[in-house]
Design an enzyme around this catalytic site. Structure first.
Site, PDB file in Angstrom:
ATOM      1  N   HIS A  37       0.835  -1.211   0.000  1.00  0.00           N
ATOM      2  CA  HIS A  37       0.000   0.000   0.000  1.00  0.00           C
ATOM      3  C   HIS A  37       0.872   1.264   0.000  1.00  0.00           C
ATOM      4  O   HIS A  37       0.534   2.263  -0.619  1.00  0.00           O
ATOM      5  CB  HIS A  37      -0.908   0.033   1.236  1.00  0.00           C
ATOM      6  CG  HIS A  37      -1.935  -1.059   1.273  1.00  0.00           C
ATOM      7  ND1 HIS A  37      -1.830  -2.140   2.103  1.00  0.00           N
ATOM      8  CD2 HIS A  37      -3.087  -1.221   0.566  1.00  0.00           C
ATOM      9  CE1 HIS A  37      -2.869  -2.936   1.926  1.00  0.00           C
ATOM     10  NE2 HIS A  37      -3.649  -2.411   0.997  1.00  0.00           N
ATOM     11  N   GLY A 149      -2.864  -1.523  -7.446  1.00  0.00           N
ATOM     12  CA  GLY A 149      -1.811  -2.512  -7.619  1.00  0.00           C
ATOM     13  C   GLY A 149      -2.128  -3.494  -8.741  1.00  0.00           C
ATOM     14  O   GLY A 149      -3.292  -3.826  -8.972  1.00  0.00           O
ATOM     15  N   ASP A 152      -3.943  -7.247  -7.970  1.00  0.00           N
ATOM     16  CA  ASP A 152      -5.360  -7.533  -8.224  1.00  0.00           C
ATOM     17  C   ASP A 152      -5.622  -7.202  -9.691  1.00  0.00           C
ATOM     18  O   ASP A 152      -6.242  -6.192 -10.023  1.00  0.00           O
ATOM     19  CB  ASP A 152      -6.237  -6.706  -7.281  1.00  0.00           C
ATOM     20  CG  ASP A 152      -6.071  -7.167  -5.852  1.00  0.00           C
ATOM     21  OD1 ASP A 152      -6.332  -8.347  -5.597  1.00  0.00           O
ATOM     22  OD2 ASP A 152      -5.639  -6.365  -5.001  1.00  0.00           O
TER      23      ASP A 152
END
Ligand code: PAF
Length: 282
Positions: A37, A149, A152
């Site tokens: 993240h 990202g 996914d």
């Protein structure tokens, strides 16, 4: 770092920032933050003056009530990480604010076709929940950029398609999958692995790499490659769930015109379902 939970306060802040000519990048999260993240935040800071991170566990994308119930909340450590990373503001609305009429009565956005294939087939309604919350967050935060990202993969393709289809004036910034030194893709789910499972987990990316090399070398048939890779994973103690070799733009079987292939895999280690993917240029 500002922490805001009310849309009116967020709106006032955004208005002020826009008047100052600041550009904004959004990083949407469900909390339980890790280095992956933070890389999204860094990518946002490279593009925009300001990064806003949303933390919202989106009930609409869960199709298993247990999963939703057990989803850990790590708000204090999340905010600490975000502050250190240079985030300007965290937006963490309540469920009542986002879905005041409940999720069943909520107007939704769904990208047809690609939302109901692959992962979408196994998790009906999941991608409708994702595209709806992302659309709402886009309207609330009004960012210039939004970072997602590549881990996914299908989610990223669907969000990009939604942005194209609805002429949403936001640039989507794809960010490479962050990996531990073992090769294991970083994921909030890695926290659910016990020590034994954690030791086995890196084999997923190892098998994916082997498979991707064979795909790149044009070794066929793909069905046979998939069978061999599944067997290898199962021998390492995984329970292979799905393994696909598909055209990365259509999410359909590879054709002679395919320019980029996506190798997608999901496998269980105990109760934990891990996913990973690799893109192969042809
Ligand atoms: O990838 C996630 O964490 C979620 O699907 C997202 C994009 C934050 C939407 O709830």
């Amino acid at each position: 770092m500002l922490i805001i939970d009310q849309p009116t306060q967020l709106h006032a802040e955004i208005k002020k920032l826009k008047q100052q000519g600041k550009t904004i990048a959004l990083v949407a999260t469900m909390g339980m933050l890790h280095t992956g993240h933070i890389k999204l935040v860094e990518a946002g800071l490279q593009k925009a003056n300001i990064v806003i991170v949303s933390i919202f566990v989106n009930s609409m994308q869960f199709n298993n009530a247990n999963d939703l119930e057990n989803y850990p909340k790590t708000e204090d450590s999340d905010c600490k990480l975000l502050k250190e990373a240079g985030v300007y503001c965290v937006f963490k609305p309540s469920n009542e604010i986002i879905y005041p009429r409940g999720i069943d009565a909520q107007t939704y956005v769904e990208v047809p076709g690609i939302s109901n294939t692959l992962e979408g087939k196994l998790r009906p309604g999941h991608f409708r929940g994702v595209s709806t919350i992302i659309n709402k967050l886009f309207n609330l935060v009004q960012p210039d950029y939004a970072c997602f990202g590549r881990k996914d993969f299908q989610q990223l393709i669907i969000i990009q398609q939604m942005v194209n289809d609805l002429n949403i004036p936001i640039e989507i910034i794809p960010v490479e999958t962050q990996r531990e030194s073992s090769g294991l893709a970083m994921s909030s789910r890695n926290n659910n692995l016990n020590e034994n499972e954690r030791n086995k987990a890196p084999f997923l990316s190892a098998v994916m790499n082997e498979l991707s090399i064979k795909v790149k070398k044009n070794i066929t048939p793909h069905e046979q490659l998939i069978k061999t890779a599944s067997k290898r994973l199962n021998n390492y103690g995984f329970k292979t769930d799905v393994l696909y070799i598909i055209d990365s733009s259509t999410l359909k079987p590879v054709t002679p015109n395919t320019k980029e292939i996506a190798v997608l895999m999901a496998a269980f280690l105990g109760e934990t379902r891990l996913i990973d993917n690799q893109i192969v240029q042809m």
